[in-house]
Enzyme design. Structure first.
Site, short mmCIF file in Angstrom:
data_model
loop_
_atom_site.label_atom_id
_atom_site.label_comp_id
_atom_site.label_asym_id
_atom_site.label_seq_id
_atom_site.Cartn_x
_atom_site.Cartn_y
_atom_site.Cartn_z
CB CYS A 18 -0.78 0.22 1.19
SG CYS A 18 -2.32 -1.19 1.13
N PRO A 19 0.35 2.32 -0.67
CG PRO A 19 0.36 4.49 -1.33
CD PRO A 19 1.38 3.57 -0.79
#
Length: 84
Positions: A18-19
């Site tokens: 992530c992201p």
């Protein structure tokens, strides 16, 4: 992946964090037409917590989420058009 839907494309994001996970899914969805279905293979933790929620926030429909034996997840999402 579930056999209940015709999967139009698949993406494996188990090698990213992530992201970037959501960015990769969003880019894959851009290649599909509204109503088409994307299969996503992703890791537990932040990806499975954040990606489905972000997809819903973007107006897509999460059709199913299933956990694989190795602890990863398979997500089936239908591309939705943004309502103004």
């Amino acid at each position: 992946m579930s056999e209940a839907w015709k999967i139009d494309d698949t993406i494996d994001i188990t090698d990213v964090v992530c992201p970037i996970t959501f960015v990769k899914v969003k880019m894959a969805l851009e290649d599909l037409d509204d109503g088409q279905i994307l299969g996503v293979h992703l890791n537990e933790g932040e990806p499975i917590q954040n990606v489905p929620r972000s997809l819903k926030d973007e107006g897509h429909k999460v059709l199913s989420v299933s956990q694989a034996a190795d602890g990863t997840y398979d997500l089936v999402v239908q591309k939705g058009g943004r309502e103004l």
